[in-house]
Scaffold this motif. Structure first.
Motif, PDB file in Angstrom:
ATOM      1  N   THR A  89       0.872  -1.503  -0.063  1.00  0.00           N
ATOM      2  CA  THR A  89       0.168  -0.059  -0.023  1.00  0.00           C
ATOM      3  C   THR A  89       0.720   1.119  -0.055  1.00  0.00           C
ATOM      4  O   THR A  89       0.271   2.385  -0.147  1.00  0.00           O
ATOM      5  CB  THR A  89      -0.773   0.171   1.286  1.00  0.00           C
ATOM      6  OG1 THR A  89      -0.191   0.172   2.387  1.00  0.00           O
ATOM      7  CG2 THR A  89      -1.756  -1.341   1.444  1.00  0.00           C
ATOM      8  N   GLY A  90       2.271   1.234   0.370  1.00  0.00           N
ATOM      9  CA  GLY A  90       3.045   2.167   0.416  1.00  0.00           C
ATOM     10  C   GLY A  90       2.853   3.100   1.691  1.00  0.00           C
ATOM     11  O   GLY A  90       3.165   4.133   2.074  1.00  0.00           O
ATOM     12  N   LEU A  91       1.969   2.281   2.594  1.00  0.00           N
ATOM     13  CA  LEU A  91       1.799   2.951   3.878  1.00  0.00           C
ATOM     14  C   LEU A  91       2.434   2.211   5.201  1.00  0.00           C
ATOM     15  O   LEU A  91       2.858   0.998   4.877  1.00  0.00           O
ATOM     16  CB  LEU A  91       0.275   3.021   4.208  1.00  0.00           C
ATOM     17  CG  LEU A  91      -0.546   3.813   3.317  1.00  0.00           C
ATOM     18  CD1 LEU A  91      -2.107   3.637   3.426  1.00  0.00           C
ATOM     19  CD2 LEU A  91      -0.103   5.502   3.263  1.00  0.00           C
ATOM     20  N   PHE A  92       2.468   2.613   6.336  1.00  0.00           N
ATOM     21  CA  PHE A  92       3.092   2.004   7.316  1.00  0.00           C
ATOM     22  C   PHE A  92       2.552   2.517   8.922  1.00  0.00           C
ATOM     23  O   PHE A  92       2.061   3.568   8.709  1.00  0.00           O
ATOM     24  CB  PHE A  92       4.584   1.965   7.601  1.00  0.00           C
ATOM     25  CG  PHE A  92       5.278   3.219   7.976  1.00  0.00           C
ATOM     26  CD1 PHE A  92       6.110   3.083   9.120  1.00  0.00           C
ATOM     27  CD2 PHE A  92       5.116   4.330   7.246  1.00  0.00           C
ATOM     28  CE1 PHE A  92       6.639   4.042   9.477  1.00  0.00           C
ATOM     29  CE2 PHE A  92       5.909   5.455   7.815  1.00  0.00           C
ATOM     30  CZ  PHE A  92       6.539   5.443   9.171  1.00  0.00           C
ATOM     31  N   PHE A  93       2.609   1.667   9.994  1.00  0.00           N
ATOM     32  CA  PHE A  93       2.323   2.152  11.265  1.00  0.00           C
ATOM     33  C   PHE A  93       3.408   2.439  11.779  1.00  0.00           C
ATOM     34  O   PHE A  93       4.486   1.507  11.950  1.00  0.00           O
ATOM     35  CB  PHE A  93       1.554   0.962  11.900  1.00  0.00           C
ATOM     36  CG  PHE A  93       0.816   1.317  13.105  1.00  0.00           C
ATOM     37  CD1 PHE A  93      -0.067   2.482  13.203  1.00  0.00           C
ATOM     38  CD2 PHE A  93       1.374   0.735  14.279  1.00  0.00           C
ATOM     39  CE1 PHE A  93      -0.579   2.848  14.541  1.00  0.00           C
ATOM     40  CE2 PHE A  93       1.045   1.172  15.571  1.00  0.00           C
ATOM     41  CZ  PHE A  93      -0.157   2.236  15.539  1.00  0.00           C
ATOM     42  N   PRO A  94       3.655   3.595  12.311  1.00  0.00           N
ATOM     43  CA  PRO A  94       4.995   3.903  12.760  1.00  0.00           C
ATOM     44  C   PRO A  94       5.231   3.904  14.086  1.00  0.00           C
ATOM     45  O   PRO A  94       6.674   3.865  14.639  1.00  0.00           O
ATOM     46  CB  PRO A  94       4.954   5.521  12.692  1.00  0.00           C
ATOM     47  CG  PRO A  94       3.290   5.634  12.983  1.00  0.00           C
ATOM     48  CD  PRO A  94       2.670   4.728  12.330  1.00  0.00           C
ATOM     49  N   VAL A  95       4.450   3.343  15.294  1.00  0.00           N
ATOM     50  CA  VAL A  95       4.811   3.123  16.540  1.00  0.00           C
ATOM     51  C   VAL A  95       5.937   2.255  16.881  1.00  0.00           C
ATOM     52  O   VAL A  95       5.388   0.997  16.575  1.00  0.00           O
ATOM     53  CB  VAL A  95       3.723   3.144  17.564  1.00  0.00           C
ATOM     54  CG1 VAL A  95       4.162   3.085  18.813  1.00  0.00           C
ATOM     55  CG2 VAL A  95       2.789   4.300  17.126  1.00  0.00           C
ATOM     56  N   ASP A  96       6.967   2.129  17.211  1.00  0.00           N
ATOM     57  CA  ASP A  96       8.157   1.184  17.447  1.00  0.00           C
ATOM     58  C   ASP A  96       8.633   1.210  18.847  1.00  0.00           C
ATOM     59  O   ASP A  96       9.524   1.764  19.107  1.00  0.00           O
ATOM     60  CB  ASP A  96       9.050   1.794  16.356  1.00  0.00           C
ATOM     61  CG  ASP A  96      10.346   0.542  16.426  1.00  0.00           C
ATOM     62  OD1 ASP A  96      10.157  -0.331  17.170  1.00  0.00           O
ATOM     63  OD2 ASP A  96      11.389   0.912  15.700  1.00  0.00           O
ATOM     64  N   PRO A  97       8.067   0.288  19.751  1.00  0.00           N
ATOM     65  CA  PRO A  97       8.567   0.226  21.000  1.00  0.00           C
ATOM     66  C   PRO A  97       9.821  -0.603  21.235  1.00  0.00           C
ATOM     67  O   PRO A  97      10.238  -1.028  22.277  1.00  0.00           O
ATOM     68  CB  PRO A  97       7.513  -0.326  21.891  1.00  0.00           C
ATOM     69  CG  PRO A  97       6.666  -1.244  20.877  1.00  0.00           C
ATOM     70  CD  PRO A  97       6.587  -0.524  19.477  1.00  0.00           C
ATOM     71  N   GLY A  98      10.051  -1.050  20.049  1.00  0.00           N
ATOM     72  CA  GLY A  98      11.452  -1.943  20.270  1.00  0.00           C
ATOM     73  C   GLY A  98      11.058  -3.494  19.944  1.00  0.00           C
ATOM     74  O   GLY A  98      11.282  -4.208  18.984  1.00  0.00           O
ATOM     75  N   ALA A  99      10.390  -3.897  21.051  1.00  0.00           N
ATOM     76  CA  ALA A  99       9.622  -5.426  20.742  1.00  0.00           C
ATOM     77  C   ALA A  99       8.712  -5.410  19.838  1.00  0.00           C
ATOM     78  O   ALA A  99       8.044  -4.346  19.595  1.00  0.00           O
ATOM     79  CB  ALA A  99       9.189  -5.708  22.085  1.00  0.00           C
ATOM     80  N   ASN A 100       8.452  -6.719  19.319  1.00  0.00           N
ATOM     81  CA  ASN A 100       7.421  -6.943  18.450  1.00  0.00           C
ATOM     82  C   ASN A 100       6.440  -7.343  19.043  1.00  0.00           C
ATOM     83  O   ASN A 100       5.666  -8.326  19.242  1.00  0.00           O
ATOM     84  CB  ASN A 100       7.701  -8.113  17.586  1.00  0.00           C
ATOM     85  CG  ASN A 100       6.920  -8.352  16.412  1.00  0.00           C
ATOM     86  OD1 ASN A 100       6.162  -7.150  16.036  1.00  0.00           O
ATOM     87  ND2 ASN A 100       6.789  -9.481  15.858  1.00  0.00           N
ATOM     88  N   ALA A 101       5.702  -6.113  19.666  1.00  0.00           N
ATOM     89  CA  ALA A 101       4.427  -6.306  20.618  1.00  0.00           C
ATOM     90  C   ALA A 101       3.396  -6.427  19.668  1.00  0.00           C
ATOM     91  O   ALA A 101       3.298  -6.031  18.574  1.00  0.00           O
ATOM     92  CB  ALA A 101       4.567  -5.091  21.554  1.00  0.00           C
TER      93      ALA A 101
END
Length: 458
Positions: free
Chosen positions: A124-136
């Motif tokens: 889609t050319g989109l992404f979800f940006p929140v990145d807490p480090g772990a693959n939560a």
């Protein structure tokens, strides 16, 4: 009314997706921090919102505690079961339900992880940006109001969740928010549930704000002679209007740990690691502006690149920091601290914390998301050495007091759980009691994730 009766009633509903095996209970009774095991009495794996509603209704009728479970990566004991009861594992509710590229939003189930979501969104050319480090999981991230390395640019979960579907303690299913980008319609229940740590309801669906993938990304790294110089450079970068997507800090002890862990050759001094998103020309200009500013403030060894492989090499220190720190003391485990202060007080907070740790009998490298005033000390202790745990708790306690004195908060992103419960009154005063009043409106019998976040009953 008993837990056993509730579980017996749930058994026909869930079949083999309700487990009382010791291995399943222990797997859902441990955390990644220093808390002792606190297993539930059973684990459920629902597959639909209707099943979640039914199990909540049954548990409510029988007074059975409910503890939601995502990926189990929380650090303050959020998903432990101090009163036993039912652990609700959302691993089977892990689908991406809808994507609306033209509106830049998506609807997902709570058990979907952020990495799987972004893999699903690639076309889609989109992404979800929140990145807490772990693959939560997304549900866990919403429940703890997670943030991470991209917060300085994209915001926390609070800014990136448009709406929720939530199952209340009595089994009612409600929706909060819409897919509209703004609303003036009533109380903001979405924000109330984000960060509620499962104490108000069980999140069964999330409507998420998506962002366009940048045309280009550049990364840069710079070395400083002292902590205050590095942190002052962060403040100057933010104030100058340089649009950083990430700006991370690691101290000399972290650099040393990464060198030992991966045969690196990083100077064992404080570092800033920065990332820029935008057009090819834009990221080049921003990196060069940052480099000029860093050199003016005493930075050395400035390097930058927009090539993926070279960017990864520049960011190796931050990506490996936590595991390198753990490996730096064989057999140790971590007491992970998490403070956030106004950015103008950040250098003072970090320097005082570094001196405090150095004067203690334990070690504790420091790194963090300095662009928003958030940093972590990873305090290393050995199992079975109670004096080291007490020393770590004492350092953490002084860090909390320092943050509150500076106008900050006891937790920037990890949440309260059980680990920060004792500090809520000092930070919130009478407002903490009000949180307890709100809890009783949503959950009058107190079955949702008891022992976390709010004042203890009685």
């Amino acid at each position: 009314m008993t837990i056993a009766t509730a579980l017996d009633t749930l058994s026909p509903l869930l079949g083999d997706r309700l487990s009382r095996s010791k291995s399943d209970l222990m797997a859902h009774g441990q955390s990644e921090s220093y808390f002792p095991p606190m297993p539930p009495d059973a684990v459920a794996w629902p597959e639909t919102v209707e099943e979640v509603s039914a199990l909540a209704r049954i548990c409510s009728e029988h007074g059975c505690p409910i503890v939601p479970w995502g990926a189990g990566t929380s650090l303050e004991g959020h998903a432990l079961a101090p009163q036993g009861g039912l652990c609700v594992d959302f691993a089977r509710m892990n689908r991406l339900l809808e994507v609306h590229p033209e509106d830049m939003d998506a609807v997902a189930q709570p058990g979907l992880t952020r990495e799987d979501l972004n893999r699903d969104l690639r076309a889609t050319g989109l992404f979800f940006p929140v990145d807490p480090g772990a693959n939560a999981t997304l549900g866990g991230m919403a429940a703890t109001r997670a943030s991470g390395t991209t917060t300085v640019y994209h915001g926390t979960m609070a800014e990136n969740v448009l709406g929720l579907q939530v199952v209340l303690a009595d089994g009612r299913v409600i929706r909060t928010g819409t897919r509209a980008r703004k609303s003036a319609s009533g109380y903001d229940l979405t924000r109330l549930f984000i960060g509620s740590e499962g104490t108000l309801g069980l999140i069964t669906e999330l409507t998420l704000r998506l962002h366009g993938r940048p045309e280009a990304v550049s990364a840069a790294v710079c070395v400083f002679g002292a902590i205050p110089d590095a942190v002052e450079c962060v403040i100057a970068t933010i104030q100058s209007g340089i649009e950083v997507a990430r700006i991370e800090f690691v101290d000399a002890a972290t650099a040393a740990a990464v060198n030992a862990y991966s045969s690196g050759s990083f100077p064992e001094k404080p570092h800033l690691l920065v990332e820029f998103h935008g057009s090819e020309q834009g990221v080049s200009e921003q990196a060069q502006r940052f480099g000029d500013l860093a050199r003016e403030m005493g930075g050395e060894g400035f390097r930058w690149s927009s090539q993926a492989e070279e960017r990864s090499a520049l960011w190796e220190m931050r990506h490996k920091a936590y595991w390198a720190v753990l490996a730096s003391r064989k057999g140790a485990r971590a007491v992970v601290t998490d403070l956030c202060v106004p950015i103008s007080r950040l250098a003072e907070a970090v320097e005082e914390t570094r001196a405090d740790i150095d004067a203690s009998p334990i070690t504790g490298p420091i790194f963090g998301h300095t662009g928003d005033g958030n940093f972590h000390a990873i305090l290393l202790i050995r199992d079975g050495v109670p004096e080291e745990l007490e020393a770590a708790k004492a350092v953490s306690h002084r860090m909390v007091e320092r943050a509150l004195r500076m106008g900050g908060t006891v937790t920037g992103e990890h949440g309260v759980g059980m680990g920060k419960l004792d500090y809520m009154s000092a930070e919130h005063g009478d407002a903490w009691a009000l949180m307890g009043d709100i809890k009783r409106v949503f959950d009058p019998t107190g079955i949702l994730n008891p022992g976390k976040l709010i004042p203890p009953a009685g």
